[in-house]
Design a protein around this motif. Structure first.
Motif, short mmCIF file in Angstrom:
data_model
loop_
_atom_site.label_atom_id
_atom_site.label_comp_id
_atom_site.label_asym_id
_atom_site.label_seq_id
_atom_site.Cartn_x
_atom_site.Cartn_y
_atom_site.Cartn_z
N PHE A 147 11.19 -28.90 26.46
CA PHE A 147 12.67 -28.74 26.18
C PHE A 147 13.10 -30.19 25.76
O PHE A 147 14.00 -30.29 24.93
CB PHE A 147 13.56 -28.01 27.35
CG PHE A 147 13.08 -26.61 27.35
CD1 PHE A 147 13.65 -25.68 26.27
CD2 PHE A 147 12.40 -26.01 28.21
CE1 PHE A 147 13.40 -24.35 26.33
CE2 PHE A 147 12.04 -24.63 28.15
CZ PHE A 147 12.62 -23.82 27.18
N TYR A 148 12.65 -31.24 26.53
CA TYR A 148 13.06 -32.50 26.25
C TYR A 148 12.55 -32.92 24.84
O TYR A 148 13.16 -33.41 24.01
CB TYR A 148 12.35 -33.66 27.23
CG TYR A 148 12.58 -34.97 26.85
CD1 TYR A 148 13.67 -35.50 27.01
CD2 TYR A 148 11.40 -35.74 26.31
CE1 TYR A 148 13.94 -37.04 26.59
CE2 TYR A 148 11.59 -36.98 25.85
CZ TYR A 148 12.53 -37.87 26.20
OH TYR A 148 12.73 -38.86 25.79
N LEU A 149 11.42 -32.50 24.44
CA LEU A 149 10.71 -32.95 23.35
C LEU A 149 11.59 -32.14 22.10
O LEU A 149 11.33 -32.54 20.69
CB LEU A 149 9.32 -32.72 22.99
CG LEU A 149 8.33 -33.73 23.84
CD1 LEU A 149 7.13 -33.28 23.85
CD2 LEU A 149 8.43 -35.10 23.30
N ALA A 177 14.23 -21.86 29.65
CA ALA A 177 15.13 -21.98 28.53
C ALA A 177 16.64 -21.98 29.00
O ALA A 177 17.55 -22.81 28.53
CB ALA A 177 14.81 -21.38 27.53
N GLU A 178 16.76 -20.90 30.08
CA GLU A 178 18.23 -20.67 30.59
C GLU A 178 18.70 -21.92 31.23
O GLU A 178 19.95 -22.27 31.27
CB GLU A 178 18.28 -19.40 31.70
CG GLU A 178 17.61 -18.30 30.78
CD GLU A 178 17.92 -17.00 31.76
OE1 GLU A 178 18.20 -16.99 33.13
OE2 GLU A 178 17.29 -15.78 31.33
N LYS A 179 17.81 -22.82 31.69
CA LYS A 179 18.45 -23.85 32.46
C LYS A 179 18.10 -25.24 31.81
O LYS A 179 18.82 -26.38 32.25
CB LYS A 179 18.07 -23.92 33.91
CG LYS A 179 16.74 -24.19 34.12
CD LYS A 179 16.09 -24.27 35.56
CE LYS A 179 14.91 -24.61 35.91
NZ LYS A 179 13.89 -23.62 35.29
N SER A 180 17.30 -25.35 30.81
CA SER A 180 16.82 -26.62 30.43
C SER A 180 16.89 -26.81 29.01
O SER A 180 16.74 -27.90 28.29
CB SER A 180 15.23 -26.71 30.82
OG SER A 180 15.04 -26.82 32.00
N LEU A 181 17.39 -25.75 28.09
CA LEU A 181 17.36 -26.00 26.80
C LEU A 181 18.56 -26.71 26.29
O LEU A 181 19.57 -26.28 26.52
CB LEU A 181 17.33 -24.31 26.11
CG LEU A 181 17.48 -24.26 24.50
CD1 LEU A 181 16.18 -25.09 23.88
CD2 LEU A 181 17.83 -22.96 24.20
N PRO A 182 18.42 -27.77 25.51
CA PRO A 182 19.67 -28.59 25.07
C PRO A 182 20.51 -27.49 24.06
O PRO A 182 19.84 -26.84 23.35
CB PRO A 182 18.94 -29.66 24.50
CG PRO A 182 17.64 -29.75 24.66
CD PRO A 182 17.28 -28.39 24.94
N TRP A 188 18.57 -22.97 16.87
CA TRP A 188 16.93 -23.08 16.66
C TRP A 188 16.26 -22.33 17.45
O TRP A 188 15.18 -21.48 16.80
CB TRP A 188 16.68 -24.69 16.56
CG TRP A 188 15.15 -24.72 16.05
CD1 TRP A 188 14.46 -24.91 15.05
CD2 TRP A 188 14.01 -24.47 17.08
NE1 TRP A 188 13.10 -24.83 15.04
CE2 TRP A 188 12.88 -24.94 16.22
CE3 TRP A 188 14.02 -24.58 18.44
CZ2 TRP A 188 11.66 -24.81 17.04
CZ3 TRP A 188 12.73 -24.57 19.14
CH2 TRP A 188 11.70 -24.64 18.43
N PHE A 189 16.40 -22.50 18.80
CA PHE A 189 15.43 -21.65 19.45
C PHE A 189 15.62 -20.52 19.41
O PHE A 189 14.66 -19.56 19.29
CB PHE A 189 15.76 -22.07 21.08
CG PHE A 189 14.97 -21.43 22.02
CD1 PHE A 189 13.90 -22.31 22.74
CD2 PHE A 189 15.13 -20.18 22.65
CE1 PHE A 189 13.03 -21.78 23.46
CE2 PHE A 189 14.30 -19.68 23.73
CZ PHE A 189 13.19 -20.57 23.84
#
Length: 251
Positions: A147-149, A177-182, A188-189
């Protein structure tokens, strides 16, 4: 995209051409963990390493993989001290073990203050594993790095061109994704990842369908296409396993 040490394994996973990039990362981490505990460096002789294997032991899957790896003496030494601790614990528990009184029909719940039954502790002992713990720890880091990348357009292109994910890692991806997706990548996701998964599930099913059809004599002379290994890949897509892999061995 400038690579950093902690991003290399994730980028390599998405460059592997695997049915699931996270499976490729997990297989590599599992092999590293097996080599760490039973490999040429003899980590199992270090007191802190032995303490971790004495505490967690190994699950059945990884016990078999340690056996296949081929370091019989190392495996035996780790099991020797594990057995010593197990026997000491069980001696103290079973010397005074008594079955609890049978509960009545309307009194099935155990009071909060009542001690956990010993069988519950044994179940936890059987299900714990030093290799699983090591692999899971690193996989958590890889999901966070994923998720950082996603901030990098070049990495998003790698994701878009991958073959999707196995169900096990897809579920983990959605959970993380619920806690880490920017926020900047949420749209996009949402547009990319579900469609990527559906398209590649359909692709694998199509390969599996054609593999089955090839058993019909009328299709014997027709080309296999991408279906020769469809059974192995369809198993991986569902469970994140590599059924055709040879045992990982000590070289």
């Amino acid at each position: 995209m400038k690579e950093k040490l902690y991003t290399i394994p994730v980028n390599e996973g998405f460059e592997a051409g695997d049915e699931c990039p996270f499976c490729a990362m997990e297989r590599r981490e599992e092999q590293r963990a097996i080599r760490y505990f039973a490999g040429p460096g003899a980590s199992y002789m270090e007191p802190d390493v032995r303490a971790s294997t004495d505490k967690a032991g190994f699950c059945g899957v990884h016990m078999k993989k340690l056996y296949d790896y081929g370091n019989a003496l190392g495996d035996a030494l780790m099991l020797q001290t594990y057995y010593a601790g197990l026997l000491e614990e069980m001696q103290s528990q079973l010397d005074h073990y008594e079955l609890p009184p049978q509960k009545g029909l309307f009194n099935k719940k155990r009071p909060q203050s009542e001690k956990e039954p010993y069988w519950h502790h044994l179940q936890e002992r059987v299900s714990s594993c030093a290799i699983c713990e090591k692999v899971d720890y690193n996989m958590e880091r890889y999901f966070e790095t994923f998720f950082y990348l996603l901030r990098e357009p070049e990495f998003r292109q790698k994701v878009e061109s991958c073959k999707g994910f196995c169900l096990r890692h897809f579920a983990k991806l959605l959970e993380t994704a619920e806690k880490s997706l920017p926020n900047a990548q949420r749209e996009w996701f949402q547009k990319t990842i579900p469609n990527l998964m559906l398209e590649n599930l359909a692709r694998v099913k199509g390969d599996l369908d054609w593999m089955i059809a090839k058993y019909d004599y009328r299709n014997a002379s027709k080309p296999w296409g991408n279906s020769r290994d469809a059974l192995q890949r369809s198993m991986q897509k569902l469970e994140g396993i590599y059924p055709a892999d040879a045992p990982y061995k000590n070289e």
